[in-house]
Design a protein around this motif. Structure first.
Motif, short mmCIF file in Angstrom:
data_model
loop_
_atom_site.label_atom_id
_atom_site.label_comp_id
_atom_site.label_asym_id
_atom_site.label_seq_id
_atom_site.Cartn_x
_atom_site.Cartn_y
_atom_site.Cartn_z
N UNK A 74 0.84 -1.20 0.00
CA UNK A 74 0.00 0.00 0.00
C UNK A 74 0.87 1.25 0.00
N UNK A 75 1.90 1.25 0.84
CA UNK A 75 2.80 2.40 0.95
C UNK A 75 3.53 2.64 -0.37
N UNK A 76 3.90 1.56 -1.06
CA UNK A 76 4.61 1.71 -2.34
C UNK A 76 3.72 2.37 -3.38
N UNK B 118 5.01 3.40 -13.82
CA UNK B 118 5.76 3.49 -12.56
C UNK B 118 5.14 2.59 -11.50
N UNK B 119 3.82 2.64 -11.39
CA UNK B 119 3.12 1.84 -10.39
C UNK B 119 3.31 0.35 -10.66
N UNK C 48 2.59 7.78 -6.44
CA UNK C 48 1.80 8.96 -6.78
C UNK C 48 2.42 10.25 -6.26
N UNK C 49 3.37 10.13 -5.32
CA UNK C 49 3.91 11.32 -4.66
C UNK C 49 5.35 11.60 -5.07
N UNK C 50 6.21 10.60 -5.01
CA UNK C 50 7.64 10.82 -5.22
C UNK C 50 7.97 11.34 -6.62
N UNK C 51 7.40 10.77 -7.71
CA UNK C 51 7.79 11.27 -9.05
C UNK C 51 7.52 12.76 -9.25
#
Length: 219
Positions: A17-19, A46-47, A24-27
């Motif tokens: 879930x964290x990945x 990416x996902x 959605x946030x890091x890129x």
């Protein structure tokens, strides 16, 4: 049923879930203009890559598979190649099914195939990691009372939730709301992702609440 095993399952699922949240946030910090909706196909890629890599690593570390047999290097290579072939076939199959359900046949081939890859990542990849390229084992796990471990029960739940999420995600597409997220395949891929995340959270909780009723017998 050991509580420690359920905690391991919960920890593994929460990592998945964290990945997804990180994809959605890091890129956005290293890619100007990156958003889940605005650059949706890039986010799907990416996902898919991140979830695939994490699932493989978790499988190698936690070893939830029930078969403790040691195999030769040649057998491992053969198994790996079969898994790659099965995953590709799964992408083609999901692509065909989605087209039969009304997705554009020619205009959005790339979008449809990437959605099929994402759905295969949430479903087929987990089966390959846990059960290998063994169709009989897949049929057993997804038959009534076929699970032989809490990991296989979790596999059942997350797979069904992912497919249901993708199916429910298709409902808003034909509506005349004229929203950006109604563009194919945004709502379906988000639905599959939310379904997968829901399955990851629901599975260990359901197993914990029903642990006294669950009995896993070796076959």
């Amino acid at each position: 049923m050991k509580e420690a095993e359920i905690r391991r399952l919960l920890a593994a699922n929460l990592l998945c879930v964290f990945s997804i949240i990180l994809t959605a946030v890091v890129p956005a910090f290293i890619w100007d203009g990156f958003t889940v909706l605005g650059t949706h196909l890039a986010w799907i890629c990416i996902c898919s890559v991140c979830v695939s890599a994490l699932n493989v690593v978790l499988h190698l570390v936690l070893k939830p598979s029930l078969s403790p047999k040691r195999s030769s290097f040649a057998h491992k290579i053969s198994r790996f190649l079969k898994c790659c072939l099965y995953f590709f076939m799964s992408c083609i199959l999901f692509h065909a099914i989605v087209v039969l359900y009304g997705a554009p046949l020619i205009e959005s081939v790339t979008e449809t195939f990437l959605f099929a890859v994402l759905l295969s990542t949430f479903t087929t990849l987990q089966c390959l990691c846990m059960l290998g390229p063994n169709i009989q084992a897949w049929i057993r796990v997804f038959s009534k009372n076929g699970a032989m471990s809490i990991w296989e029960s979790s596999l059942q739940i997350t797979t069904v939730c992912s497919i249901l999420g993708a199916w429910f995600g298709a409902f808003p597409i034909p509506l005349d709301w004229d929203r950006p997220w109604q563009v194919w395949p945004i709502s379906c891929s988000l639905g599959a992702t939310f379904g997968y995340v829901a399955g990851l959270i629901i599975a260990p909780l359901w197993i914990h609440w029903n642990r006294k009723q669950l009995t896993y017998k070796s076959r």
